[in-house]
Design an enzyme around this catalytic site. Structure first.
Site: not given
Ligand SMILES: O=C(O)CNC(=O)[C@H](CS)NC(=O)CCC(=O)C(=O)O
Length: 271
Positions: A43, A114, A157
């Protein structure tokens, strides 16, 4: 479908597009040299940084990433899952968090935005509001049927916490499911592997899970452990915590064996 090697890339993306694309290229090259025919990137592989910086550079990230993926697939003659990257959404000032599957001719096979956004206050004190910059996809992912690589389903993710999405994929015939991620270090240590094994076991499908690892920016630490899980739930490869790849064989004979030995997909009552 034939037997082939698949690779899940693990990297530490930062807030520098060219640096990330160079790291991704090195790891794709490594996977190809080890014989991989299907390679997944994590991701946000081309940019991990502050939300405002991601939005400000969204157009550039999108165009550079799309060009890069096509280029890599053609040059190395492999099928690539472009983990996820921002795709600008007109009139909203926001982006989709999108993953695409590209074949060796550079043709796009499948695209998914997503659906489940990570708006969570993690108990370690970090707050995530993905919806502040990302528009949620409104459609379930589709499954792409490849004569060589099998039926491939996409997800991203945080989706991994919603089993109904993977049940939809297996209803569409998915045999190989991608879960490109940037799991937080805090949630990852307790949930990541368990969730991936659960999705593999309950759908009797292969799971390919590319991952972000280490310190991406400021206080953002990701869990790593990119892995490939077989349809019985066995972990075939785990990339640990350093950048690298998890590589393993995807075998139709194993899929057939597990689905014969554990025919749970045929015993569903509530469907
Ligand atoms: O943050 C960034 O720069 C990039 N985007 C992400 O990393 C994304 C959205 S914030 N992360 C997740 O979905 C983590 C899920 C997760 O960690 C869980 O389900 O526990």
């Amino acid at each position: 479908m034939k037997s082939y090697l698949a690779a899940a890339v693990q990297m530490t993306s930062v807030s520098d597009i060219q640096k990330n694309l160079a790291q991704a290229e090195e790891l794709i090259d490594l996977a190809v040299r080890q014989g991989a025919a299907l390679i997944g990137l994590p991701e946000n592989f081309s940019f991990m940084g502050e939300e405002k910086d991601k939005l400000a550079q969204a157009e550039e990230i999108y165009h550079e990433t799309a060009k890069f993926l096509k280029n890599m697939a053609q040059r190395f003659q492999v099928t690539i899952l472009g983990g996820s990257f921002p795709v600008p959404v007109e009139k909203t000032g926001k982006v989709y968090n999108t993953t695409i599957l590209i074949d060796p001719t550079g043709e796009e096979l499948s695209r998914y935005h997503k659906v489940h956004l990570f708006d969570v206050n993690v108990p370690d004190g970090n707050t995530y509001r993905e919806s502040s910059t990302v528009v949620a996809g409104q459609q379930l992912p589709s499954v792409y049927s490849s004569p060589q690589l099998g039926n491939i389903g996409l997800s991203v993710c945080y989706d991994v916490r919603f089993p109904e999405l993977y049940r939809h994929l297996s209803d569409q015939g998915a045999e190989v499911m991608f879960v490109p991620a940037a799991f937080t270090a805090f949630t990852g240590k307790d949930h990541w592997q368990v969730l991936l094994q659960a999705r593999a076991i309950e759908n009797t499908a292969y799971i390919i899970a590319p991952a972000q690892t280490g310190n991406n920016y400021h206080r953002r630490y990701t869990h790593g452990h990119a892995m490939i899980v077989d349809p019985w739930g066995v972990i075939l490869a785990d990339a640990g915590e350093q950048p690298g790849i998890a590589i393993a064989e995807i075998k139709p004979s194993r899929l057939e064996q597990v689905r014969r030995q554990m025919p749970s997909l045929q015993h569903r009552v509530f469907n």
